[in-house]
Motif scaffolding. Structure first.
Motif, PDB file in Angstrom:
ATOM      1  N   PHE A   1     -30.795 -43.080   5.954  1.00  0.00           N
ATOM      2  CA  PHE A   1     -30.570 -42.509   4.622  1.00  0.00           C
ATOM      3  C   PHE A   1     -31.399 -43.248   3.581  1.00  0.00           C
ATOM      4  CE2 PHE A   1     -26.730 -41.934   7.122  1.00  0.00           C
ATOM      5  CZ  PHE A   1     -26.423 -40.600   6.908  1.00  0.00           C
ATOM      6  N   THR A   2     -31.785 -42.522   2.539  1.00  0.00           N
ATOM      7  CA  THR A   2     -32.487 -43.141   1.420  1.00  0.00           C
ATOM      8  C   THR A   2     -31.860 -42.686   0.105  1.00  0.00           C
ATOM      9  OG1 THR A   2     -34.127 -41.342   1.385  1.00  0.00           O
ATOM     10  CG2 THR A   2     -34.717 -43.344   2.587  1.00  0.00           C
ATOM     11  N   LEU A   3     -31.906 -43.555  -0.870  1.00  0.00           N
ATOM     12  CA  LEU A   3     -31.553 -43.218  -2.246  1.00  0.00           C
ATOM     13  C   LEU A   3     -32.844 -43.348  -3.029  1.00  0.00           C
ATOM     14  CD1 LEU A   3     -29.249 -42.390  -4.144  1.00  0.00           C
ATOM     15  CD2 LEU A   3     -29.014 -44.821  -4.724  1.00  0.00           C
ATOM     16  N   GLU A   4     -33.370 -42.208  -3.435  1.00  0.00           N
ATOM     17  CA  GLU A   4     -34.708 -42.162  -4.017  1.00  0.00           C
ATOM     18  C   GLU A   4     -34.663 -41.987  -5.524  1.00  0.00           C
ATOM     19  OE1 GLU A   4     -36.950 -39.172  -1.858  1.00  0.00           O
ATOM     20  OE2 GLU A   4     -36.163 -39.904   0.059  1.00  0.00           O
ATOM     21  N   CYS A   5     -35.729 -42.401  -6.150  1.00  0.00           N
ATOM     22  CA  CYS A   5     -35.904 -42.211  -7.587  1.00  0.00           C
ATOM     23  C   CYS A   5     -36.291 -40.755  -7.830  1.00  0.00           C
ATOM     24  CB  CYS A   5     -36.998 -43.147  -8.090  1.00  0.00           C
ATOM     25  SG  CYS A   5     -37.362 -43.001  -9.850  1.00  0.00           S
ATOM     26  N   GLY A   6     -35.626 -40.134  -8.779  1.00  0.00           N
ATOM     27  CA  GLY A   6     -35.935 -38.760  -9.147  1.00  0.00           C
ATOM     28  C   GLY A   6     -35.955 -38.611 -10.649  1.00  0.00           C
TER      29      GLY A   6
ATOM     30  N   ARG B   1     -34.147 -40.014 -15.841  1.00  0.00           N
ATOM     31  CA  ARG B   1     -34.125 -40.453 -14.440  1.00  0.00           C
ATOM     32  C   ARG B   1     -32.812 -40.066 -13.767  1.00  0.00           C
ATOM     33  NH1 ARG B   1     -36.963 -46.241 -13.590  1.00  0.00           N
ATOM     34  NH2 ARG B   1     -38.614 -46.022 -15.114  1.00  0.00           N
ATOM     35  N   ARG B   2     -32.902 -39.907 -12.458  1.00  0.00           N
ATOM     36  CA  ARG B   2     -31.738 -39.666 -11.622  1.00  0.00           C
ATOM     37  C   ARG B   2     -32.015 -40.270 -10.261  1.00  0.00           C
ATOM     38  NH1 ARG B   2     -31.412 -34.330  -8.462  1.00  0.00           N
ATOM     39  NH2 ARG B   2     -33.550 -33.899  -7.931  1.00  0.00           N
ATOM     40  N   THR B   3     -31.020 -40.283  -9.400  1.00  0.00           N
ATOM     41  CA  THR B   3     -31.241 -40.675  -8.014  1.00  0.00           C
ATOM     42  C   THR B   3     -31.073 -39.434  -7.150  1.00  0.00           C
ATOM     43  OG1 THR B   3     -28.938 -41.252  -7.555  1.00  0.00           O
ATOM     44  CG2 THR B   3     -30.360 -43.014  -8.409  1.00  0.00           C
ATOM     45  N   VAL B   4     -31.687 -39.470  -5.990  1.00  0.00           N
ATOM     46  CA  VAL B   4     -31.627 -38.367  -5.038  1.00  0.00           C
ATOM     47  C   VAL B   4     -31.227 -38.954  -3.685  1.00  0.00           C
ATOM     48  CG1 VAL B   4     -32.915 -36.490  -3.956  1.00  0.00           C
ATOM     49  CG2 VAL B   4     -33.456 -37.172  -6.312  1.00  0.00           C
TER      50      VAL B   4
ATOM     51  N   SER C   1     -33.919 -34.305   4.755  1.00  0.00           N
ATOM     52  CA  SER C   1     -32.907 -33.491   4.074  1.00  0.00           C
ATOM     53  C   SER C   1     -32.632 -34.104   2.711  1.00  0.00           C
ATOM     54  CB  SER C   1     -31.597 -33.468   4.874  1.00  0.00           C
ATOM     55  OG  SER C   1     -31.794 -32.826   6.103  1.00  0.00           O
ATOM     56  N   ASN C   2     -32.704 -33.273   1.695  1.00  0.00           N
ATOM     57  CA  ASN C   2     -32.433 -33.702   0.326  1.00  0.00           C
ATOM     58  C   ASN C   2     -31.067 -33.151  -0.036  1.00  0.00           C
ATOM     59  OD1 ASN C   2     -32.207 -33.621  -2.530  1.00  0.00           O
ATOM     60  ND2 ASN C   2     -34.433 -33.657  -2.743  1.00  0.00           N
ATOM     61  N   PHE C   3     -30.114 -34.045  -0.303  1.00  0.00           N
ATOM     62  CA  PHE C   3     -28.754 -33.638  -0.631  1.00  0.00           C
ATOM     63  C   PHE C   3     -28.510 -33.555  -2.138  1.00  0.00           C
ATOM     64  CE2 PHE C   3     -28.259 -35.861   3.546  1.00  0.00           C
ATOM     65  CZ  PHE C   3     -28.032 -34.718   4.295  1.00  0.00           C
ATOM     66  N   GLY C   4     -29.564 -33.679  -2.923  1.00  0.00           N
ATOM     67  CA  GLY C   4     -29.431 -33.547  -4.375  1.00  0.00           C
ATOM     68  C   GLY C   4     -29.073 -34.865  -5.040  1.00  0.00           C
ATOM     69  N   ASP C   5     -28.427 -34.734  -6.187  1.00  0.00           N
ATOM     70  CA  ASP C   5     -28.101 -35.912  -6.986  1.00  0.00           C
ATOM     71  C   ASP C   5     -27.358 -36.957  -6.168  1.00  0.00           C
ATOM     72  OD1 ASP C   5     -29.272 -34.953  -9.303  1.00  0.00           O
ATOM     73  OD2 ASP C   5     -27.415 -34.081 -10.058  1.00  0.00           O
ATOM     74  N   GLY C   6     -27.803 -38.192  -6.310  1.00  0.00           N
ATOM     75  CA  GLY C   6     -27.171 -39.301  -5.629  1.00  0.00           C
ATOM     76  C   GLY C   6     -26.331 -40.108  -6.602  1.00  0.00           C
ATOM     77  N   PRO C   7     -25.739 -41.171  -6.097  1.00  0.00           N
ATOM     78  CA  PRO C   7     -24.921 -42.039  -6.948  1.00  0.00           C
ATOM     79  C   PRO C   7     -25.808 -42.961  -7.788  1.00  0.00           C
ATOM     80  CG  PRO C   7     -25.080 -42.989  -4.784  1.00  0.00           C
ATOM     81  CD  PRO C   7     -25.801 -41.655  -4.725  1.00  0.00           C
ATOM     82  N   GLN C   8     -25.174 -43.768  -8.610  1.00  0.00           N
ATOM     83  CA  GLN C   8     -25.907 -44.801  -9.327  1.00  0.00           C
ATOM     84  C   GLN C   8     -26.612 -45.682  -8.312  1.00  0.00           C
ATOM     85  OE1 GLN C   8     -22.566 -46.429 -11.695  1.00  0.00           O
ATOM     86  NE2 GLN C   8     -23.990 -46.191 -13.401  1.00  0.00           N
TER      87      GLN C   8
END
Length: 176
Positions: A127-132, A139-142, A153-160
């Motif tokens: 798994f990765t938590l990417e910069c978006g 900014r958001r995480t993905v 697979s991109n699951f959309g918005d991630g956590p902080q």
């Protein structure tokens, strides 16, 4: 991808990911996990962890046009833990400076801690938590997962971008 990197004044992010950051998190570590999960996990849990990461970092540097001089493998922080009943390695990457660069990686060995025998074909989930970036430029995480076959697979918005929040989301995905 990986062209000339300019800073976007509206987001304060680079226009392209730094190759070494991207390749290390998305390909290098993932490939080491997939090729031999038991070896990867045993080395990460040993005194050979830092030399092993440095070796992977150098291999990735040889496969990019412009190794990032401002990045250093010593800035990669490693945490070993369990997520649910599974052994996990969490990597905190150097701060992302572009979309698709990674905040965190979670490699999860799909081996039940209760099992007395280790199967030869034990799998790993990655798994990765990417910069978006949002449509309004903020900014958001993905939150994403890579398969052994290289599917993303991109699951959309991630956590902080905090380790506990990331580990909770990974555990939730494992439980699903």
């Amino acid at each position: 991808m990986f062209g000339k990197k300019k800073k976007d004044p509206s987001t304060d992010l680079l226009s392209e990911p730094r190759e070494q950051h991207y390749i290390f998190a998305h390909q290098g570590v993932r490939q080491a996990c997939v090729d031999n999960p038991l070896q990867f996990f045993s080395i990460i849990a040993s005194e050979e962890q830092r030399p092993y990461l440095a070796w992977m970092w150098d291999v990735c540097a040889r496969h990019v046009k412009e190794p990032a001089s401002e990045l250093n493998v010593d800035d990669v922080e490693v945490t070993t833990c369990r997520l649910l009943q599974y052994p996990a390695v969490i990597l905190k990457m150097p701060e992302p400076r572009a979309v698709a660069e990674v905040h965190y990686v979670a490699a999860v060995l799909m081996l039940d801690g209760e099992s007395e025998q280790v199967p030869e074909d034990v799998g790993v989930r990655y798994f990765t938590l990417e910069c978006g970036i949002n449509m309004d430029g903020t900014r958001r995480t993905v939150f994403c997962e890579w398969t052994a076959d290289g599917d993303h697979s991109n699951f959309g918005d991630g956590p902080q971008a905090e380790p506990e929040a990331f580990m909770r989301v990974v555990a939730d995905r494992l439980a699903a």
